[in-house]
Design a protein around this motif. Sequence first.
Motif, PDB file in Angstrom:
ATOM      1  N   GLY A 172     -12.893   6.279   3.424  1.00 32.70           N
ATOM      2  CA  GLY A 172     -12.015   6.556   2.300  1.00 32.70           C
ATOM      3  C   GLY A 172     -11.322   5.301   1.809  1.00 32.70           C
ATOM      4  N   ARG A 173     -10.704   5.373   0.656  1.00 28.07           N
ATOM      5  CA  ARG A 173     -10.042   4.197   0.084  1.00 28.07           C
ATOM      6  C   ARG A 173      -8.867   3.724   0.927  1.00 28.07           C
ATOM      7  N   THR A 174      -8.295   4.624   1.732  1.00 25.06           N
ATOM      8  CA  THR A 174      -7.215   4.216   2.628  1.00 25.06           C
ATOM      9  C   THR A 174      -7.753   3.643   3.929  1.00 25.06           C
ATOM     10  N   GLY A 175      -9.082   3.644   4.078  1.00 26.52           N
ATOM     11  CA  GLY A 175      -9.681   3.201   5.325  1.00 26.52           C
ATOM     12  C   GLY A 175      -9.807   4.321   6.333  1.00 26.52           C
ATOM     13  N   HIS A 176      -9.620   5.567   5.861  1.00 25.45           N
ATOM     14  CA  HIS A 176      -9.729   6.669   6.815  1.00 25.45           C
ATOM     15  C   HIS A 176     -11.187   6.954   7.149  1.00 25.45           C
TER      16      HIS A 176
ATOM     17  N   GLY B 122     -13.419  10.168   8.943  1.00 18.02           N
ATOM     18  CA  GLY B 122     -13.081  11.574   9.067  1.00 18.02           C
ATOM     19  C   GLY B 122     -11.851  11.773   8.207  1.00 18.02           C
ATOM     20  N   PHE B 123     -10.903  12.563   8.689  1.00 12.36           N
ATOM     21  CA  PHE B 123      -9.609  12.657   8.013  1.00 12.36           C
ATOM     22  C   PHE B 123      -8.535  11.970   8.849  1.00 12.36           C
ATOM     23  N   ASN B 124      -8.913  10.909   9.564  1.00 15.22           N
ATOM     24  CA  ASN B 124      -7.948  10.116  10.324  1.00 15.22           C
ATOM     25  C   ASN B 124      -7.279   9.142   9.374  1.00 15.22           C
ATOM     26  N   GLU B 125      -6.125   9.538   8.878  1.00 15.29           N
ATOM     27  CA  GLU B 125      -5.412   8.762   7.881  1.00 15.29           C
ATOM     28  C   GLU B 125      -4.730   7.551   8.519  1.00 15.29           C
ATOM     29  N   PRO B 126      -4.231   6.613   7.694  1.00 17.90           N
ATOM     30  CA  PRO B 126      -3.478   5.478   8.226  1.00 17.90           C
ATOM     31  C   PRO B 126      -2.379   5.947   9.181  1.00 17.90           C
ATOM     32  N   GLY B 127      -2.284   5.277  10.312  1.00 17.92           N
ATOM     33  CA  GLY B 127      -1.330   5.670  11.333  1.00 17.92           C
ATOM     34  C   GLY B 127      -1.962   6.405  12.494  1.00 17.92           C
ATOM     35  N   SER B 128      -3.228   6.817  12.343  1.00 20.36           N
ATOM     36  CA  SER B 128      -3.924   7.502  13.435  1.00 20.36           C
ATOM     37  C   SER B 128      -4.119   6.533  14.597  1.00 20.36           C
ATOM     38  N   SER B 129      -3.981   7.047  15.810  1.00 17.93           N
ATOM     39  CA  SER B 129      -4.099   6.175  16.980  1.00 17.93           C
ATOM     40  C   SER B 129      -5.544   6.089  17.452  1.00 17.93           C
ATOM     41  N   LEU B 130      -5.813   5.034  18.207  1.00 16.80           N
ATOM     42  CA  LEU B 130      -7.158   4.787  18.717  1.00 16.80           C
ATOM     43  C   LEU B 130      -7.610   5.882  19.678  1.00 16.80           C
ATOM     44  N   THR B 131      -6.668   6.556  20.323  1.00 14.53           N
ATOM     45  CA  THR B 131      -7.022   7.566  21.333  1.00 14.53           C
ATOM     46  C   THR B 131      -6.961   8.991  20.802  1.00 14.53           C
ATOM     47  N   SER B 132      -6.727   9.158  19.499  1.00 11.72           N
ATOM     48  CA  SER B 132      -6.556  10.509  18.933  1.00 11.72           C
ATOM     49  C   SER B 132      -7.823  11.343  19.088  1.00 11.72           C
TER      50      SER B 132
ATOM     51  N   SER C 110     -15.628  -1.466  -2.190  1.00 13.64           N
ATOM     52  CA  SER C 110     -15.851  -2.855  -1.757  1.00 13.64           C
ATOM     53  C   SER C 110     -14.632  -3.473  -1.081  1.00 13.64           C
ATOM     54  N   ILE C 111     -13.452  -3.197  -1.571  1.00 11.11           N
ATOM     55  CA  ILE C 111     -12.251  -3.819  -1.006  1.00 11.11           C
ATOM     56  C   ILE C 111     -11.970  -3.280   0.393  1.00 11.11           C
ATOM     57  N   ILE C 112     -12.071  -1.951   0.559  1.00  9.53           N
ATOM     58  CA  ILE C 112     -11.794  -1.384   1.880  1.00  9.53           C
ATOM     59  C   ILE C 112     -12.898  -1.739   2.872  1.00  9.53           C
ATOM     60  N   VAL C 113     -14.139  -1.898   2.392  1.00  4.25           N
ATOM     61  CA  VAL C 113     -15.221  -2.346   3.279  1.00  4.25           C
ATOM     62  C   VAL C 113     -14.910  -3.746   3.803  1.00  4.25           C
ATOM     63  N   LYS C 114     -14.467  -4.626   2.917  1.00  2.00           N
ATOM     64  CA  LYS C 114     -14.106  -5.981   3.353  1.00  2.00           C
ATOM     65  C   LYS C 114     -12.985  -5.941   4.395  1.00  2.00           C
ATOM     66  N   GLU C 115     -11.969  -5.105   4.159  1.00  5.71           N
ATOM     67  CA  GLU C 115     -10.872  -4.989   5.122  1.00  5.71           C
ATOM     68  C   GLU C 115     -11.366  -4.510   6.477  1.00  5.71           C
ATOM     69  N   ALA C 116     -12.249  -3.484   6.444  1.00  9.55           N
ATOM     70  CA  ALA C 116     -12.738  -2.909   7.688  1.00  9.55           C
ATOM     71  C   ALA C 116     -13.631  -3.877   8.448  1.00  9.55           C
TER      72      ALA C 116
ATOM     73  N   ARG D  14      -5.926  -2.733  12.738  1.00 11.03           N
ATOM     74  CA  ARG D  14      -4.584  -2.180  12.627  1.00 11.03           C
ATOM     75  C   ARG D  14      -4.656  -0.692  12.308  1.00 11.03           C
ATOM     76  N   GLU D  15      -3.647   0.032  12.744  1.00 10.28           N
ATOM     77  CA  GLU D  15      -3.610   1.474  12.568  1.00 10.28           C
ATOM     78  C   GLU D  15      -3.539   1.870  11.097  1.00 10.28           C
ATOM     79  N   SER D  16      -3.021   0.993  10.256  1.00  6.81           N
ATOM     80  CA  SER D  16      -2.910   1.324   8.834  1.00  6.81           C
ATOM     81  C   SER D  16      -4.270   1.380   8.143  1.00  6.81           C
ATOM     82  N   VAL D  17      -5.305   0.832   8.801  1.00 11.42           N
ATOM     83  CA  VAL D  17      -6.685   0.933   8.308  1.00 11.42           C
ATOM     84  C   VAL D  17      -7.544   1.414   9.472  1.00 11.42           C
ATOM     85  N   PRO D  18      -7.610   2.738   9.697  1.00 10.34           N
ATOM     86  CA  PRO D  18      -8.302   3.252  10.887  1.00 10.34           C
ATOM     87  C   PRO D  18      -9.736   2.761  11.055  1.00 10.34           C
ATOM     88  N   ALA D  19     -10.440   2.471   9.957  1.00 12.36           N
ATOM     89  CA  ALA D  19     -11.829   2.013  10.063  1.00 12.36           C
ATOM     90  C   ALA D  19     -11.937   0.684  10.800  1.00 12.36           C
ATOM     91  N   THR D  20     -10.845  -0.091  10.860  1.00  9.97           N
ATOM     92  CA  THR D  20     -10.909  -1.374  11.572  1.00  9.97           C
ATOM     93  C   THR D  20     -11.080  -1.167  13.078  1.00  9.97           C
TER      94      THR D  20
END
Length: 647
Positions: free
Chosen positions: A164-168, A170-180, A233-239, A245-251
């Motif tokens: 997603g554009r937020t880097g989510h 699934g529906f793991n939005e920004p702030g989701s933890s690595l162990t969720s 493209s922008i979120i792909v580059k970030e990921a 970071r938790e603010s971009v779960p795809a990372t």
Amino acid sequence: MAKTVLSPNSITFPQDEESRKFEKINTSVHNNSNNASFFVANEIADLIRQRQKEGKKLVLGLATGSTPTKAYDFLVKFHKEEGLSFKNVITFNLDEYFPMEADSIHSYVRFMNEHLFDHIDIKKENINIPNGRLDREDVREFCDDYEKKIQDAGGIDIQVLGIGRTGHIGFNEPGSSLTSKTRLVRLDRVTRLDAASDFFGLENVPTRAITMGVGTIMAAKKIILMAWGEGKSIIVKEAVEGPIRESVPATFLQNHPNCSFVIDEAAASELTRINTPWLVSECQWNEKLIKRATLWLSEKLSKAILKLTNEDYNEYGMGSLIAEVGSAEHINLIVFNQLQRTITGWPGGKPNADDSQRPERKDPYPKTSLIFSPHPDDDVISMGGTLLRLVDQGHKVHVAYQTSGNIAVFDDEVIRFLDFATEIQEGNKELEQKFSEVREFLKTKSPGQIDSPEIQKIKGLIRKGEALSACRYCGVKEESAHFQNLPFYETGAVKKKPHTAEDVQKTYDLLNEIKPHQIFAAGDLSDPHGTHRVCLQVIYEAIDRLVADKVDWIDDCYFWLYRGAWQEWDIADMEMAVPIGPKDMERKKNAIFKHQSQKDAAMFPGNDDREFWQRAEQRNTETARRYNQLGMAEYEAMEGFVRYKFN
């Protein structure tokens, strides 16, 4: 599809290991989403066959949305044409809206059945999708059971993801933890905005969903994330290149031992090796890449092109360019002249002038110009200033409205127009009866419900009337406005049918009837619902046929692509830039205002809640500002075009 090029020189991007030094995830870039989807489908099919030979099951984690649909189409094709069996496959879907009935048009249960499960031989008991029909108090237990079922199946072998554009994921939005783990989540506003068109309004999008957690996803043995289009493209580059970071779960996927991003060229366009290859390794310099690099450097340093020095080039990885060409001054002058020659106030060509350095040829004059508009307002939103200039300069301008745009009309507009009609024809019993039926339908209509054919027709007529009003304002003759109503669009729903030979034939016939010297079409492939992409594909196929049929006029036709409401061409790619003065900018906005059903609030605003005239004005003034900062003359606004050449 017609083969196209942006310029005489194509860019060869570095593909060696050194060029990928900024990428923290294995990233496979394909020419287009079709090829990339075929690649993913083959990966899945190969593993299914391998497990079958071993007498073992394969556990697939599946995603929904527009991204994986082509991969699912290929899997269905492999099943039907090559005998690929899914009897040994167990599936777990990533997520589902909550609450959500399984038979809703928005349900992921329905999505998966329509796109995959109904067309293959998978066992129904092997299909697992989060249950959106549960009572709230039963959700936690369901989620725990879902996790246990995954573990009991042996874990997920291949997990398919979108982003997603937020880097989510699934529906793991920004702030989701690595162990969720699998759980009920609240959806981010951006995620809901992106889904709003499917639900016919943000207010109808569920605020919650059940999703596999990041930890659940990370436990998969292999992960394939797919992304298409410049919008990603922008979120792909970030990921791929950014910090975890938790603010971009795809990372988080950077830490997975077997994760691949499979993307098309548009989604890859912001990656360092694609966007600025001179920063990662030695480049094969050609005219187009030199232009791109020089413009990038000029904007990076906030210097006009002619002020760049040898030291500037050397500091930013372009020492080899200086060595090849000779000096910054020489490079600067070449690029400055290239950019200056893209600017023209004569988009139809200037008669009785030297056209050797102009984007458009001077003859013939006047020209016949055909503007394709995917929706009934794209012409004035995207190239209204150029359209006005063509008319003012005496060219014969035709506009082809490719679709009716009927799904983008609010129900209240239908009532308003019918109120007017019944007042005008007071006592018309047939009209009054029709109005009563329409009002009754709309009163009980549920969100996302498809309009009746009668209402679809009325909404199409509303858009047609607005388009004609804009044409009259711009000076385009009413008989030169062509309403194609291409069949692929006429579903009454956001999801369209694949285009067919009928769509192509309609376009072929119109082109052959008008025999234009210029074609303008929307090259805005970031259109979030794909209508622009399909409309362009239809034009390409019609042109392919015209070329094959060797029609006499096609060899003398220039084909220009404009961008739509979503974004502008990169200046490095622009091959014609048409200045718009303050007066014409006001005229362009007034033409956009003629589309009253899209005024104040559009049905499908995408990720930008501004009105279309505001987007267009900002984009056009920003293009002019950037040209000015590069050292060009200062204009109020500019519209940019790329020339496509067909075989």
